[in-house]
Scaffold this motif. Structure first.
Motif, short mmCIF file in Angstrom:
data_model
loop_
_atom_site.label_atom_id
_atom_site.label_comp_id
_atom_site.label_asym_id
_atom_site.label_seq_id
_atom_site.Cartn_x
_atom_site.Cartn_y
_atom_site.Cartn_z
N THR A 1 -0.45 -2.97 17.87
CA THR A 1 -0.32 -1.52 18.10
C THR A 1 0.81 -0.94 17.26
O THR A 1 0.66 0.12 16.64
CB THR A 1 -0.06 -1.24 19.60
N ASP A 2 1.96 -1.64 17.23
CA ASP A 2 3.10 -1.17 16.43
C ASP A 2 2.75 -1.12 14.95
O ASP A 2 3.17 -0.20 14.24
CB ASP A 2 4.32 -2.07 16.64
N LEU A 3 2.00 -2.10 14.49
CA LEU A 3 1.59 -2.14 13.08
C LEU A 3 0.71 -0.94 12.75
O LEU A 3 0.89 -0.28 11.71
CB LEU A 3 0.86 -3.44 12.81
N ASP A 4 -0.23 -0.64 13.64
CA ASP A 4 -1.09 0.53 13.43
C ASP A 4 -0.27 1.82 13.41
O ASP A 4 -0.45 2.67 12.55
CB ASP A 4 -2.14 0.62 14.54
N THR A 5 0.65 1.94 14.37
CA THR A 5 1.48 3.14 14.47
C THR A 5 2.35 3.31 13.23
O THR A 5 2.47 4.41 12.69
CB THR A 5 2.37 3.07 15.73
N ALA A 6 2.94 2.22 12.76
CA ALA A 6 3.82 2.28 11.59
C ALA A 6 3.06 2.64 10.32
O ALA A 6 3.64 3.20 9.39
CB ALA A 6 4.52 0.94 11.40
N ASN A 7 1.76 2.34 10.29
CA ASN A 7 0.98 2.61 9.07
C ASN A 7 0.18 3.90 9.12
O ASN A 7 -0.55 4.19 8.19
CB ASN A 7 0.06 1.42 8.79
N GLU A 8 0.32 4.66 10.22
CA GLU A 8 -0.40 5.94 10.30
C GLU A 8 0.07 6.87 9.19
O GLU A 8 1.26 7.05 8.98
CB GLU A 8 -0.17 6.61 11.66
N GLY A 9 -0.86 7.41 8.49
CA GLY A 9 -0.53 8.39 7.46
C GLY A 9 -0.06 7.81 6.14
O GLY A 9 0.13 8.54 5.18
N VAL A 10 0.15 6.49 6.08
CA VAL A 10 0.64 5.89 4.84
C VAL A 10 -0.38 6.06 3.73
O VAL A 10 -0.03 6.41 2.60
CB VAL A 10 0.99 4.39 5.05
N THR A 11 -1.64 5.83 4.04
CA THR A 11 -2.68 5.92 3.02
C THR A 11 -2.76 7.31 2.43
O THR A 11 -2.83 7.49 1.21
CB THR A 11 -4.05 5.51 3.60
N GLY A 12 -2.72 8.33 3.29
CA GLY A 12 -2.78 9.71 2.80
C GLY A 12 -1.55 10.09 2.00
O GLY A 12 -1.64 10.78 0.98
N ALA A 13 -0.39 9.63 2.43
CA ALA A 13 0.85 9.98 1.75
C ALA A 13 1.02 9.26 0.42
O ALA A 13 1.79 9.69 -0.43
CB ALA A 13 2.04 9.68 2.65
N THR A 14 0.30 8.15 0.26
CA THR A 14 0.44 7.38 -0.98
C THR A 14 -0.83 7.41 -1.82
O THR A 14 -1.02 6.56 -2.69
CB THR A 14 0.80 5.91 -0.66
N ALA A 15 -1.70 8.38 -1.57
CA ALA A 15 -2.96 8.49 -2.30
C ALA A 15 -2.68 8.55 -3.80
O ALA A 15 -1.77 9.24 -4.26
CB ALA A 15 -3.72 9.73 -1.87
N GLY A 16 -3.44 7.79 -4.54
CA GLY A 16 -3.30 7.77 -5.99
C GLY A 16 -2.39 6.66 -6.48
O GLY A 16 -2.39 6.35 -7.67
N PHE A 17 -1.60 6.08 -5.62
CA PHE A 17 -0.73 4.98 -6.03
C PHE A 17 -1.50 3.66 -5.91
O PHE A 17 -2.32 3.47 -5.00
CB PHE A 17 0.52 4.88 -5.14
N ASP A 18 -1.24 2.74 -6.82
CA ASP A 18 -1.88 1.43 -6.75
C ASP A 18 -1.48 0.68 -5.48
O ASP A 18 -2.26 -0.10 -4.94
CB ASP A 18 -1.50 0.57 -7.97
N SER A 19 -0.29 0.93 -5.02
CA SER A 19 0.20 0.22 -3.84
C SER A 19 -0.55 0.61 -2.57
O SER A 19 -0.56 -0.14 -1.60
CB SER A 19 1.69 0.48 -3.65
N SER A 20 -1.20 1.77 -2.58
CA SER A 20 -1.92 2.23 -1.40
C SER A 20 -3.04 1.26 -1.03
O SER A 20 -3.20 0.90 0.15
CB SER A 20 -2.49 3.62 -1.65
#
Length: 144
Positions: free
Chosen positions: A62-81
């Motif tokens: 659950t903590d892992l999911d919470t910590a990663n919320e919004g990461v994909t949207g905020a890093t869109a276009g980066f290879d690291s995403s």
């Protein structure tokens, strides 16, 4: 060559004496003190620990999911995403497997302790009953 002598030759010491329910064998074999102790407590404790690990691992997912919320949207276009999304998936899979195994172990360990305790008590009762029956038979033979 007898077993005890062969054992001593291989291992260099006398084999441990064994007994059932702490009782000496009627023919003089076995015997010794009741130095082998086993009870339900350690099994139950191990089961509780596995349950605590299951809960902790579940919370980590659950903590892992919470910590990663919004990461994909905020890093869109980066290879690291893409790499972050892949890593998140593998960690969730691993943690879920650990969580599930801890849940399985919790039940299995507690059941083993319960079953062991029941069998141990059955054995104690059977040994006591057998001892009383043999004592009664010995007394009857002496009287007759």
């Amino acid at each position: 060559m007898v077993l005890n002598a062969r054992w001593q030759e291989i291992v260099g010491e006398q084999p441990a004496r064994m007994s059932l329910a702490g009782l000496a064998a009627p023919d003089g074999g076995g015997g010794g003190g009741s130095d082998l102790k086993a009870d339900v407590g350690p099994w139950h404790s191990a089961g509780n620990t596995a349950g605590e690990l299951r809960t902790s691992t579940s919370n980590s997912v659950t903590d892992l999911d919470t910590a990663n919320e919004g990461v994909t949207g905020a890093t869109a276009g980066f290879d690291s995403s893409a790499a972050l999304a892949e890593i998140l998936g593998t960690w969730k899979t691993r943690l879920a497997a650990v969580r599930d195994e801890c849940g399985r172990l919790e039940g299995a360990l507690k059941a083993a302790g319960r079953d062991f305790g029941e069998r141990e008590e059955d054995t104690r009762q059977k040994v006591a009953t057998e001892g009383r029956q043999q004592s009664g038979q010995s007394g009857q033979k002496k009287e007759g």
